[in-house]
Write a protein that holds these residues in place. Sequence first.
Motif, PDB file in Angstrom:
ATOM      1  N   ASN A  48       0.826  -1.202   0.000  1.00  0.00           N
ATOM      2  CA  ASN A  48       0.000   0.000   0.000  1.00  0.00           C
ATOM      3  C   ASN A  48       0.864   1.259   0.000  1.00  0.00           C
ATOM      4  OD1 ASN A  48      -2.589  -1.341   0.128  1.00  0.00           O
ATOM      5  ND2 ASN A  48      -2.066  -1.876   2.232  1.00  0.00           N
ATOM      6  N   LEU A  49       0.506   2.209  -0.863  1.00  0.00           N
ATOM      7  CA  LEU A  49       1.224   3.461  -1.008  1.00  0.00           C
ATOM      8  C   LEU A  49       0.308   4.611  -0.615  1.00  0.00           C
ATOM      9  CD1 LEU A  49       2.703   2.569  -4.504  1.00  0.00           C
ATOM     10  CD2 LEU A  49       3.789   2.225  -2.280  1.00  0.00           C
ATOM     11  N   SER A  50       0.758   5.835  -0.781  1.00  0.00           N
ATOM     12  CA  SER A  50      -0.053   6.996  -0.440  1.00  0.00           C
ATOM     13  C   SER A  50      -1.175   7.201  -1.457  1.00  0.00           C
ATOM     14  CB  SER A  50       0.828   8.249  -0.389  1.00  0.00           C
ATOM     15  OG  SER A  50       1.434   8.483  -1.650  1.00  0.00           O
ATOM     16  N   SER A  51      -2.182   7.957  -1.063  1.00  0.00           N
ATOM     17  CA  SER A  51      -3.309   8.347  -1.933  1.00  0.00           C
ATOM     18  C   SER A  51      -4.073   7.154  -2.480  1.00  0.00           C
ATOM     19  CB  SER A  51      -2.806   9.206  -3.100  1.00  0.00           C
ATOM     20  OG  SER A  51      -2.120  10.353  -2.620  1.00  0.00           O
ATOM     21  N   ASP A  75      12.636   3.429  -1.767  1.00  0.00           N
ATOM     22  CA  ASP A  75      11.274   3.918  -1.992  1.00  0.00           C
ATOM     23  C   ASP A  75      10.830   3.755  -3.446  1.00  0.00           C
ATOM     24  OD1 ASP A  75      10.726   4.845   0.688  1.00  0.00           O
ATOM     25  OD2 ASP A  75      12.120   6.481   0.291  1.00  0.00           O
ATOM     26  N   ILE A  76      11.442   2.833  -4.158  1.00  0.00           N
ATOM     27  CA  ILE A  76      11.040   2.486  -5.521  1.00  0.00           C
ATOM     28  C   ILE A  76      10.517   1.056  -5.504  1.00  0.00           C
ATOM     29  CG2 ILE A  76      11.786   2.195  -7.914  1.00  0.00           C
ATOM     30  CD1 ILE A  76      14.030   4.203  -7.317  1.00  0.00           C
ATOM     31  N   PHE A  77       9.298   0.868  -6.006  1.00  0.00           N
ATOM     32  CA  PHE A  77       8.660  -0.441  -6.050  1.00  0.00           C
ATOM     33  C   PHE A  77       8.648  -0.925  -7.498  1.00  0.00           C
ATOM     34  CE2 PHE A  77       7.177   1.831  -2.429  1.00  0.00           C
ATOM     35  CZ  PHE A  77       6.844   0.909  -1.456  1.00  0.00           C
ATOM     36  N   CYS A  78       9.053  -2.167  -7.724  1.00  0.00           N
ATOM     37  CA  CYS A  78       9.066  -2.690  -9.086  1.00  0.00           C
ATOM     38  C   CYS A  78       8.572  -4.127  -9.109  1.00  0.00           C
ATOM     39  CB  CYS A  78      10.475  -2.631  -9.687  1.00  0.00           C
ATOM     40  SG  CYS A  78      10.578  -3.281 -11.370  1.00  0.00           S
ATOM     41  N   ILE A 106      16.024  -3.418 -13.152  1.00  0.00           N
ATOM     42  CA  ILE A 106      15.096  -2.401 -13.664  1.00  0.00           C
ATOM     43  C   ILE A 106      15.132  -1.159 -12.771  1.00  0.00           C
ATOM     44  CG2 ILE A 106      12.686  -1.863 -14.167  1.00  0.00           C
ATOM     45  CD1 ILE A 106      14.029  -3.834 -16.113  1.00  0.00           C
ATOM     46  N   VAL A 107      15.154  -1.361 -11.462  1.00  0.00           N
ATOM     47  CA  VAL A 107      15.219  -0.220 -10.544  1.00  0.00           C
ATOM     48  C   VAL A 107      16.492   0.588 -10.784  1.00  0.00           C
ATOM     49  CG1 VAL A 107      15.467   0.455  -8.122  1.00  0.00           C
ATOM     50  CG2 VAL A 107      13.765  -1.253  -8.772  1.00  0.00           C
ATOM     51  N   ALA A 141       9.258  10.479  -6.039  1.00  0.00           N
ATOM     52  CA  ALA A 141       9.099  11.380  -7.183  1.00  0.00           C
ATOM     53  C   ALA A 141       7.708  11.299  -7.797  1.00  0.00           C
ATOM     54  CB  ALA A 141      10.140  11.055  -8.247  1.00  0.00           C
ATOM     55  N   SER A 142       6.849  10.372  -7.291  1.00  0.00           N
ATOM     56  CA  SER A 142       5.501  10.170  -7.829  1.00  0.00           C
ATOM     57  C   SER A 142       5.539   9.890  -9.334  1.00  0.00           C
ATOM     58  CB  SER A 142       4.603  11.377  -7.541  1.00  0.00           C
ATOM     59  OG  SER A 142       4.413  11.539  -6.156  1.00  0.00           O
ATOM     60  N   VAL A 143       6.367   8.932  -9.708  1.00  0.00           N
ATOM     61  CA  VAL A 143       6.538   8.559 -11.112  1.00  0.00           C
ATOM     62  C   VAL A 143       6.123   7.103 -11.313  1.00  0.00           C
ATOM     63  CG1 VAL A 143       8.251   8.131 -12.936  1.00  0.00           C
ATOM     64  CG2 VAL A 143       8.343  10.231 -11.603  1.00  0.00           C
TER      65      VAL A 143
END
Length: 254
Positions: A48-51, A75-78, A106-107, A141-143
């Motif tokens: 689970n992430l924000s928003s 903090d990067i999920f792949c 990939i990360v 970075a919300s990417v």
Amino acid sequence: MLAVFDKSVGKPPNELSIPFVGSKCLNSSPEEIAEVFRSWRSDSNFYNLSSGNFLALSHEDENPVYPRSIVVMDDIFCIFSGALYNTCDLRRHYGLSRQATEAMIIVEAYKVLRDRAPYPPDQVVKELEGKFAFILHDSKASVVFLARDRDGCVQLHWGTAAGGSLVCTDDPNVISAACGKCYTPFPLGCMFISGKGLINFDHPMNKVRGIQREDDEGNISAVIFQVDLFTRLHSIPRTGSAANWATTTIVEGD
């Protein structure tokens, strides 16, 4: 695999949200989509992430040739599904250990794009040899970063649900339940990056356009994304080169 992102994080191309005559996008909330996935995939793990954003992974019905995996780094999920055939070269390329998985590669490739600009993203994805699809989310970075190989041996679908949320999954039943008819297979040989849009990595300077398909009654039945070889994108001059790429990596993947 499954991921749901608020439209403020992963706003998809407008063509993906084209209203269908006689139908509409289902009003499925992220919570409802998650519940459907849980009910169908009892072994699923959720991140689970924000928003209200989240990713989920299940190994049920997994093809052993194209396994699924997930990694969380900085903090990067792949989530990665498939197999890369040049992992040894890519590990060396990015200065990674022998234990680095495809998802970790990939990360690291994404971090090169994020931190060492200007750099053409198509060049990074072209370096990936294999059959694959992946979903990456940089929570700081919300990417959102999606990609699928040229052959499409690994499924990946994307669509829009309630409030314009972007839904990505390798399960056609899940995407249909979440998005009604407002979904389509993710185009082969393409990648999507928040803020940059949909790019074909073999033709990065040409627009990828959504083409409407109509049924016998003239109703829109599907939207298929194809490279428009006659439309060039307006962009800044590309500064990436083989020499720059080598220099970058020494300093330190239906």
